[in-house]
Structures are given as structure tokens and as C-alpha cells.
Design a protein around this motif. Structure first.
Motif, PDB file in Angstrom:
ATOM      1  N   VAL A 208      -6.724 -10.564  -3.877  1.00  0.00           N
ATOM      2  CA  VAL A 208      -5.488 -10.359  -4.304  1.00  0.00           C
ATOM      3  C   VAL A 208      -5.154 -10.038  -2.591  1.00  0.00           C
ATOM      4  O   VAL A 208      -5.233  -9.663  -1.441  1.00  0.00           O
ATOM      5  N   ILE A 209      -3.960 -11.137  -2.461  1.00  0.00           N
ATOM      6  CA  ILE A 209      -2.829 -11.265  -1.693  1.00  0.00           C
ATOM      7  C   ILE A 209      -1.883 -10.573  -1.859  1.00  0.00           C
ATOM      8  O   ILE A 209      -0.815 -10.475  -2.804  1.00  0.00           O
ATOM      9  N   ARG A 210      -1.054  -8.955  -1.751  1.00  0.00           N
ATOM     10  CA  ARG A 210      -0.676  -8.418  -2.037  1.00  0.00           C
ATOM     11  C   ARG A 210       1.230  -8.285  -0.921  1.00  0.00           C
ATOM     12  O   ARG A 210       0.671  -8.752   0.545  1.00  0.00           O
ATOM     13  N   GLY A 211       2.347  -8.723  -1.196  1.00  0.00           N
ATOM     14  CA  GLY A 211       3.239  -9.185  -0.718  1.00  0.00           C
ATOM     15  C   GLY A 211       3.749 -10.499   0.057  1.00  0.00           C
ATOM     16  O   GLY A 211       3.607 -11.941  -0.801  1.00  0.00           O
ATOM     17  N   LEU A 212       4.910 -10.994   0.858  1.00  0.00           N
ATOM     18  CA  LEU A 212       5.072  -9.867   1.867  1.00  0.00           C
ATOM     19  C   LEU A 212       6.218  -9.198   1.528  1.00  0.00           C
ATOM     20  O   LEU A 212       7.821  -9.640   0.732  1.00  0.00           O
ATOM     21  N   HIS A 213       6.914  -7.789   1.265  1.00  0.00           N
ATOM     22  CA  HIS A 213       7.663  -6.962   0.703  1.00  0.00           C
ATOM     23  C   HIS A 213       7.920  -6.945   1.985  1.00  0.00           C
ATOM     24  O   HIS A 213       7.439  -6.222   2.788  1.00  0.00           O
ATOM     25  N   TYR A 214       9.149  -5.589   1.606  1.00  0.00           N
ATOM     26  CA  TYR A 214      10.134  -4.632   2.112  1.00  0.00           C
ATOM     27  C   TYR A 214      11.577  -4.290   1.113  1.00  0.00           C
ATOM     28  O   TYR A 214      11.680  -4.982   0.287  1.00  0.00           O
ATOM     29  N   GLN A 215      12.094  -3.702   2.515  1.00  0.00           N
ATOM     30  CA  GLN A 215      13.488  -2.524   1.490  1.00  0.00           C
ATOM     31  C   GLN A 215      14.732  -3.290   2.774  1.00  0.00           C
ATOM     32  O   GLN A 215      14.322  -3.163   4.028  1.00  0.00           O
ATOM     33  N   LEU A 216      15.556  -3.863   2.045  1.00  0.00           N
ATOM     34  CA  LEU A 216      16.333  -3.873   2.847  1.00  0.00           C
ATOM     35  C   LEU A 216      16.982  -2.243   3.329  1.00  0.00           C
ATOM     36  O   LEU A 216      16.890  -1.653   2.710  1.00  0.00           O
ATOM     37  N   ALA A 217      18.090  -2.279   4.531  1.00  0.00           N
ATOM     38  CA  ALA A 217      18.801  -1.589   5.390  1.00  0.00           C
ATOM     39  C   ALA A 217      19.940  -0.788   4.317  1.00  0.00           C
ATOM     40  O   ALA A 217      20.111  -2.028   3.960  1.00  0.00           O
ATOM     41  N   PRO A 218      19.524   0.566   4.660  1.00  0.00           N
ATOM     42  CA  PRO A 218      19.407   1.101   5.120  1.00  0.00           C
ATOM     43  C   PRO A 218      18.151   2.009   4.154  1.00  0.00           C
ATOM     44  O   PRO A 218      17.717   2.624   4.754  1.00  0.00           O
ATOM     45  N   TYR A 219      17.560   1.468   3.322  1.00  0.00           N
ATOM     46  CA  TYR A 219      16.482   1.855   3.004  1.00  0.00           C
ATOM     47  C   TYR A 219      14.837   0.991   3.329  1.00  0.00           C
ATOM     48  O   TYR A 219      13.848   1.652   2.570  1.00  0.00           O
ATOM     49  N   SER A 220      14.611   1.003   4.319  1.00  0.00           N
ATOM     50  CA  SER A 220      14.761   0.037   4.768  1.00  0.00           C
ATOM     51  C   SER A 220      12.932   0.954   4.913  1.00  0.00           C
ATOM     52  O   SER A 220      13.411   2.079   5.892  1.00  0.00           O
ATOM     53  N   GLN A 221      11.578   0.951   5.293  1.00  0.00           N
ATOM     54  CA  GLN A 221      10.370   0.818   5.689  1.00  0.00           C
ATOM     55  C   GLN A 221      10.059   1.049   7.105  1.00  0.00           C
ATOM     56  O   GLN A 221       8.949   0.421   6.779  1.00  0.00           O
ATOM     57  N   SER A 222       9.293   2.304   7.617  1.00  0.00           N
ATOM     58  CA  SER A 222       8.241   1.932   8.926  1.00  0.00           C
ATOM     59  C   SER A 222       6.723   2.217   7.715  1.00  0.00           C
ATOM     60  O   SER A 222       7.401   2.969   6.888  1.00  0.00           O
ATOM     61  N   LYS A 223       5.810   1.940   8.152  1.00  0.00           N
ATOM     62  CA  LYS A 223       4.775   2.369   7.226  1.00  0.00           C
ATOM     63  C   LYS A 223       3.370   2.365   8.026  1.00  0.00           C
ATOM     64  O   LYS A 223       3.139   2.051   9.107  1.00  0.00           O
ATOM     65  N   LEU A 224       2.913   2.904   8.248  1.00  0.00           N
ATOM     66  CA  LEU A 224       1.233   3.677   8.728  1.00  0.00           C
ATOM     67  C   LEU A 224       0.259   3.166   7.539  1.00  0.00           C
ATOM     68  O   LEU A 224      -0.234   4.014   6.360  1.00  0.00           O
ATOM     69  N   ILE A 225      -0.580   2.117   8.147  1.00  0.00           N
ATOM     70  CA  ILE A 225      -2.015   1.618   7.465  1.00  0.00           C
ATOM     71  C   ILE A 225      -2.935   1.892   7.125  1.00  0.00           C
ATOM     72  O   ILE A 225      -3.406   1.797   8.594  1.00  0.00           O
ATOM     73  N   HIS A 226      -3.750   1.808   6.812  1.00  0.00           N
ATOM     74  CA  HIS A 226      -5.372   2.627   6.800  1.00  0.00           C
ATOM     75  C   HIS A 226      -6.255   2.136   5.668  1.00  0.00           C
ATOM     76  O   HIS A 226      -4.818   2.155   4.562  1.00  0.00           O
ATOM     77  N   ALA A 227      -7.507   1.163   5.866  1.00  0.00           N
ATOM     78  CA  ALA A 227      -8.391   1.038   4.615  1.00  0.00           C
ATOM     79  C   ALA A 227      -9.116   2.834   4.035  1.00  0.00           C
ATOM     80  O   ALA A 227      -9.701   2.948   5.159  1.00  0.00           O
ATOM     81  N   LEU A 228      -9.168   2.939   3.272  1.00  0.00           N
ATOM     82  CA  LEU A 228     -10.000   3.829   2.641  1.00  0.00           C
ATOM     83  C   LEU A 228     -11.342   3.634   2.042  1.00  0.00           C
ATOM     84  O   LEU A 228     -12.322   3.888   2.604  1.00  0.00           O
TER      85      LEU A 228
END
Length: 186
Positions: free
Chosen positions: A56-76
Motif C-alpha cells: 500500500v502506498i498512501r499519499g502524497l497528501h496535504y491541506q492548504l493553509a490555513p488548514y495545513s497540518q504538522s504531523k508526528l508519525i510513528h509505526a506501532l
């Protein structure tokens, strides 16, 4: 925890301190005060978890400003290749991407600030991925770039005949055609 700077400004890898013994391990996934001391001052408001199968390849995703998101990602669980693409106008690394392997084994985290597109590929049989966001999901602001864009030339580490792409992700625009409104600042 150790903060590892990448070749792209503001894009960070976090190596948490892991306490192991014969019973297993313990690690602190997030403590706002420690992350702020390390220069990550995002106010996370949403937690997401996804489960995916190999290829599975997910992406590439983002949201335009002012709704943009910082993300902190890790694999469980499992192993992924996590990718961020710099979309910040005037950035010295505009249009460049950075990839890092995140796994339940290495326990690394990837901090992607606002102004980046994000995606990942699943390198193990399955993977469960957790990510914190500092802004809520906005369908109206949601945008993306097709995963196999020739200019970006991302090696997802998945053979083409094994790649599993959603119909939505397969018709995203190219990097050149994608709408984005981010500006680089130090």
C-alpha cells in the motif's frame, strides 16, 4: 530523546529513549513540554491510526493553509517508508523529498511541519501507523500529488506490480500542477 535534523529545514526525526528489560520495553511517545524544549511547538489536536497491507502506498497528501497540518508519525506495528515533500515557496529545498524508514522495531518518529506533502509505503506484511496532527481534517482544503510523479522520483521501495494505490490517490495531479500556498520561514 534525540532530535535528528534532516537535509530539509524543519523536518525532524525523533529517536525516543527506550527502556528495555526482560519484560519488554517502555517509551514516552509524546510529552508536550519535552517536544517544545526540542523546538517542536505544534499544538496537536487530532490523533489518527491507519492499518495497511504490504504494497500500500498512501499519499502524497496535504491541506492548504490555513488548514495545513504538522504531523508526528510513528509505526506501532510493522515497517513503513515515510516520505515528506517540501512545498514551501522560497524554501532552499522546495520540491525535494526526504524518506525515512519507521518501524515498530526502530521506534523512530518523523516530525513533518506544515507546508509539506506526506505519504508512506508499507514494507512489511502489515503496518499500523499513528500520527498526531496540529489541525483538524478539512475536506475542502485537502490536496495531493500523485505518488509516482516523475519530477519527485520517489523510490517507494515497492515493485510497481505490487503497489496498491487507492483510486483517489491514483488520479492526484503532478507536482507541477498541484495547488499549494505555503511559504518558507525559519
Amino acid at each position: 530523546m534525540e532530535i535528528i535534523k534532516t537535509s530539509i529545514p524543519n523536518l525532524l526525526i525523533i529517536k525516543p529513549e527506550v527502556f528495555s528489560d526482560p519484560r519488554g520495553f517502555f517509551l514516552e511517545v509524546f510529552a508536550e513540554n519535552r517536544y517544545k524544549e526540542a523546538g517542536i511547538s505544534s499544538n496537536f489536536v487530532q490523533d489518527n491510526i491507519s492499518k495497511s497491507s504490504y504494497g500500500v502506498i498512501r499519499g502524497l497528501h496535504y491541506q492548504l493553509a490555513p488548514y495545513s497540518q504538522s504531523k508526528l508519525i510513528h509505526a506501532l506495528e510493522g515497517k513503513i517508508l515515510d516520505v515528506a515533500v517540501d512545498l514551501r515557496k522560497n524554501s532552499p529545498t522546495f520540491g525535494q523529498h526526504y524518506a525515512v524508514e519507521l518501524s515498530a522495531e526502530n521506534k523512530l518518529q518523523f516530525f513533518i511541519p506544515q507546508g509539506f506533502a506526506h505519504g508512506f509505503s508499507v514494507l512489511s506484511e502489515t503496518a499500523i501507523v499513528s500520527y498526531k496532527c496540529d489541525n483538524y481534517y478539512s475536506q475542502e482544503a485537502e490536496r495531493g500529488i500523485v505518488y509516482n510523479d516523475a519530477k519527485l522520483n520517489i523510490n517507494w521501495q515497492i515493485p510497481a506490480d505490487k503497489a496498491i494505490i487507492s483510486s483517489k490517490d491514483s488520479i492526484l495531479p503532478s507536482f507541477k500542477e498541484a495547488e499549494h500556498n505555503f511559504v518558507f520561514s525559519i
